[in-house]
Write an enzyme that holds these catalytic residues in place. Structure first.
Site, PDB file in Angstrom:
ATOM      1  N   ASN A 174      28.923   0.353  21.885  1.00 31.28           N
ATOM      2  CA  ASN A 174      27.466   0.349  21.722  1.00 31.28           C
ATOM      3  C   ASN A 174      26.855  -0.452  22.889  1.00 31.28           C
ATOM      4  O   ASN A 174      26.432  -1.588  22.742  1.00 31.28           O
ATOM      5  CB  ASN A 174      27.077  -0.260  20.372  1.00 31.28           C
ATOM      6  CG  ASN A 174      25.602  -0.094  20.054  1.00 31.28           C
ATOM      7  OD1 ASN A 174      24.796   0.264  20.919  1.00 31.28           O
ATOM      8  ND2 ASN A 174      25.245  -0.365  18.818  1.00 31.28           N
ATOM      9  N   TYR A 211      21.927  -7.968  23.435  1.00 28.18           N
ATOM     10  CA  TYR A 211      22.359  -9.296  23.001  1.00 28.18           C
ATOM     11  C   TYR A 211      22.716 -10.187  24.186  1.00 28.18           C
ATOM     12  O   TYR A 211      22.385 -11.367  24.193  1.00 28.18           O
ATOM     13  CB  TYR A 211      23.499  -9.202  21.998  1.00 28.18           C
ATOM     14  CG  TYR A 211      23.047  -8.600  20.689  1.00 28.18           C
ATOM     15  CD1 TYR A 211      22.053  -9.214  19.929  1.00 28.18           C
ATOM     16  CD2 TYR A 211      23.579  -7.407  20.208  1.00 28.18           C
ATOM     17  CE1 TYR A 211      21.601  -8.667  18.742  1.00 28.18           C
ATOM     18  CE2 TYR A 211      23.137  -6.851  19.017  1.00 28.18           C
ATOM     19  CZ  TYR A 211      22.156  -7.482  18.293  1.00 28.18           C
ATOM     20  OH  TYR A 211      21.713  -6.929  17.118  1.00 28.18           O
ATOM     21  N   TYR A 264      18.507  -2.993  12.682  1.00 25.73           N
ATOM     22  CA  TYR A 264      18.341  -1.548  12.820  1.00 25.73           C
ATOM     23  C   TYR A 264      16.886  -1.235  13.106  1.00 25.73           C
ATOM     24  O   TYR A 264      15.990  -1.739  12.407  1.00 25.73           O
ATOM     25  CB  TYR A 264      18.749  -0.817  11.534  1.00 25.73           C
ATOM     26  CG  TYR A 264      20.232  -0.798  11.245  1.00 25.73           C
ATOM     27  CD1 TYR A 264      21.183  -1.124  12.218  1.00 25.73           C
ATOM     28  CD2 TYR A 264      20.691  -0.447   9.995  1.00 25.73           C
ATOM     29  CE1 TYR A 264      22.542  -1.089  11.935  1.00 25.73           C
ATOM     30  CE2 TYR A 264      22.053  -0.406   9.700  1.00 25.73           C
ATOM     31  CZ  TYR A 264      22.967  -0.728  10.685  1.00 25.73           C
ATOM     32  OH  TYR A 264      24.302  -0.694  10.395  1.00 25.73           O
ATOM     33  N   GLY A 289      13.219  -4.695  17.974  1.00 27.23           N
ATOM     34  CA  GLY A 289      14.507  -5.377  17.891  1.00 27.23           C
ATOM     35  C   GLY A 289      14.388  -6.827  18.324  1.00 27.23           C
ATOM     36  O   GLY A 289      14.984  -7.722  17.719  1.00 27.23           O
ATOM     37  N   LYS A 305      21.426 -10.049  27.166  1.00 24.64           N
ATOM     38  CA  LYS A 305      20.139 -10.425  27.766  1.00 24.64           C
ATOM     39  C   LYS A 305      19.476 -11.568  27.001  1.00 24.64           C
ATOM     40  O   LYS A 305      18.756 -12.385  27.565  1.00 24.64           O
ATOM     41  CB  LYS A 305      19.223  -9.196  27.792  1.00 24.64           C
ATOM     42  CG  LYS A 305      17.833  -9.433  28.370  1.00 24.64           C
ATOM     43  CD  LYS A 305      16.957  -8.216  28.209  1.00 24.64           C
ATOM     44  CE  LYS A 305      16.399  -8.247  26.810  1.00 24.64           C
ATOM     45  NZ  LYS A 305      15.300  -7.452  26.476  1.00 24.64           N
TER      46      LYS A 305
END
Length: 174
Positions: free
Chosen positions: A134, A141, A96, A107, A143
């Site tokens: 999402n 993810y 998060y 992130g 990537k």
């Protein structure tokens, strides 16, 4: 400057605030207020987070930007994993980041921390569940080399939603 630090019980308030804020920022526009409220109360209350933080198989890491907590990572190992996938895996249950800090590679740094832990534990792969709606997270993810391998149901309040299960290979079998 961004710093990633292991989190402990004294960080509960920061984890709780980031969790509630980031979850609300990400999902409130596409879910009912009732389902959001129920989920937040069940998953981010003090007693629940205390249990999670105190679980030795669920390490937390907080991202700080200029000493301000702006994101966190929660990993699950062994029996703490939300699905029985395989013994030699680690689950990323949460990454998060507060919306105001999106685009600052926080992130990515939290994901890098997860990979570092996975390498230390010599696991086969890291896995996670991402809501099929999402798209930002799915793109992030993908990537980073994660591939979809299954799906499961995620309950948000009274709503059954589909999470795509994705994994990132860490070590290869010889």
């Amino acid at each position: 400057m961004i710093e990633i630090k292991r989190a402990y019980l004294e960080d509960l308030s920061a984890i709780q605030n980031i969790g509630i804020t980031a979850f609300t920022e990400t999902f409130s526009e596409i879910n009912t207020p009732e389902n959001m409220e129920k989920y937040l109360q069940e998953n981010f209350n003090t007693a629940q987070l205390t249990l999670e933080i105190n679980n030795p198989d669920s390490p937390f890491y907080i991202a700080f930007c200029d000493n301000e907590p702006v994101g966190y990572l929660k990993l699950n190992m062994g029996n703490a994993q939300t699905e029985t996938i395989k013994d030699e895996t680690i689950e990323i249950q949460r990454i998060y980041v507060l919306k105001a800090f999106h685009g600052k590679k926080i992130g990515q740094l939290l994901l890098d921390q997860a990979v570092k832990v996975a390498n230390e534990y010599h696991v086969d792969y890291i896995w996670l569940g991402v809501w099929e709606e999402n798209h930002r997270a799915l793109q992030f993810y993908s990537k980073n080399g994660f591939v979809t391998f299954d799906k499961h149901i995620f309950i948000l309040g009274n709503d059954q939603q589909t999470d795509l299960l994705m994994k990132l290979q860490i070590k290869t079998r010889s």
